[in-house]
Design an enzyme around this catalytic site. Structure first.
Site, PDB file in Angstrom:
ATOM      1  N   LYS A  14       0.689  -1.514   0.089  1.00 43.05           N
ATOM      2  CA  LYS A  14      -0.073   0.195   0.022  1.00 43.05           C
ATOM      3  C   LYS A  14       0.681   1.713   0.028  1.00 43.05           C
ATOM      4  CE  LYS A  14      -1.682  -1.428   3.727  1.00 43.05           C
ATOM      5  NZ  LYS A  14      -1.795  -2.419   3.792  1.00 43.05           N
ATOM      6  N   ARG A  34      11.905  -5.951   4.148  1.00 44.98           N
ATOM      7  CA  ARG A  34      11.387  -4.687   4.313  1.00 44.98           C
ATOM      8  C   ARG A  34      12.778  -3.753   4.787  1.00 44.98           C
ATOM      9  NH1 ARG A  34       5.543  -2.142   5.126  1.00 44.98           N
ATOM     10  NH2 ARG A  34       6.205  -3.301   7.375  1.00 44.98           N
ATOM     11  N   ARG A  58      12.262  -1.977  10.209  1.00 43.48           N
ATOM     12  CA  ARG A  58      10.864  -2.012  11.497  1.00 43.48           C
ATOM     13  C   ARG A  58      11.063  -2.642  12.516  1.00 43.48           C
ATOM     14  NH1 ARG A  58       5.605   0.294   8.097  1.00 43.48           N
ATOM     15  NH2 ARG A  58       5.009  -1.484  10.481  1.00 43.48           N
ATOM     16  N   ARG A 107       0.117  -8.917  13.616  1.00 43.52           N
ATOM     17  CA  ARG A 107      -0.552  -8.020  13.182  1.00 43.52           C
ATOM     18  C   ARG A 107      -1.385  -8.332  12.127  1.00 43.52           C
ATOM     19  NH1 ARG A 107       4.914  -4.978  10.456  1.00 43.52           N
ATOM     20  NH2 ARG A 107       3.458  -3.897   9.599  1.00 43.52           N
TER      21      ARG A 107
END
Ligand code: ADP
Ligand code: AMP
Length: 214
Positions: free
Chosen positions: A13, A124, A157, A168
């Site tokens: 996103k 990521r 992260r 999550r």
């Protein structure tokens, strides 16, 4: 045009929203980015949000609704990524927009499997300075672990560790997935196959925006 991006963490996103903002001049609102910034700066919001974020849980609706009301810009061409995440947030967004005489034009669902999400999130890397997002395999920086744009060392992260990612995903299924029906029943849901390469997903998104106009 007001777009809401829906989909599990890691679906792409933010990557697509940033491209749309650069290419088409949309304002990109990422509630995750705003919260991470608040945590880094130690603001009152950051202090309240920190522990929820570390656990992979949602920050309470009242804080999030107040935040979106504060940051939502005047004018057209907005893409919201990471909000709404619950039905009460979606209802509050609708109320806020209707007071301004506007509404969500399209909710874009990024459709992708859990396995793919885990591969994406564990690879990521993010730039703590300018917010650019990379993937060590699918979208690597030119130099090892350094941001192409600003030269800052990239970070992983904390909430992209596999056990937090699983939490999550569970939170997404339980609290956010009901928004798919919420927007489908309004006739504004569009589903994209988000498992394809970044450019292919972007072409579909651009077509959607160009058809609707902004
Ligand atoms: P989200 O904002 O939905 O959490 P991101 O845009 O941060 O997801 O993307 C998650 C990770 O997957 C990032 O490392 C990003 O570089 C990578 N990524 C995004 N879109 C794609 C894609 N279409 N194919 C492969 N990797 C992607
Ligand atoms: P993201 O960057 O979108 O993956 O968001 C990171 C974290 O910020 C989430 O796991 C939540 O803890 C929090 N967060 C971001 N947006 C929201 C929201 N709309 N509602 C509640 N929590 C949020």
């Amino acid at each position: 045009m007001i777009l809401v991006f829906l989909g599990p963490p890691g679906a792409g996103k933010g990557t697509q929203a940033k491209k749309l903002a650069e290419d088409k001049g949309f304002v990109h609102i990422s509630t995750g980015d705003i919260l991470r910034d608040a945590v880094r700066k130690g603001t009152p919001l950051g202090k309240k949000a920190k522990e929820y974020m570390e656990r992979g849980e949602l920050v309470p609706d009242d804080l999030m609704v107040a935040l979106i009301e504060e940051v939502f810009p005047e004018g057209r061409g907005v893409v919201i990524d990471g909000f709404p995440r619950t039905v009460p947030q979606a209802e509050a967004l609708d109320r806020m927009l209707s007071k301004r005489g506007i509404r969500v034009d399209r909710a874009v669902l990024f459709d992708i499997s859990d396995e793919e999400v885990i591969t994406r999130l564990t690879g990521r890397r993010s730039c703590p300075n300018c917010g650019a997002v990379y993937h060590m395999k699918f979208n690597p920086p030119r130099r090892d672990e350094v941001c192409n744009r600003c030269g800052t060392k990239l970070l992983q992260r904390e909430d992209d560790r596999e056990e937090v990612v699983r939490r999550r995903l569970k939170v997404y299924r339980e609290q956010t997935a009901p928004l798919v029906d919420y927007y489908r029943s309004k006739g504004i849901l569009i589903t994209l196959d988000a498992s394809r390469p970044i450019e292919e997903v972007y072409q579909d998104l651009k077509r959607l925006v160009d058809e609707k106009g902004n």
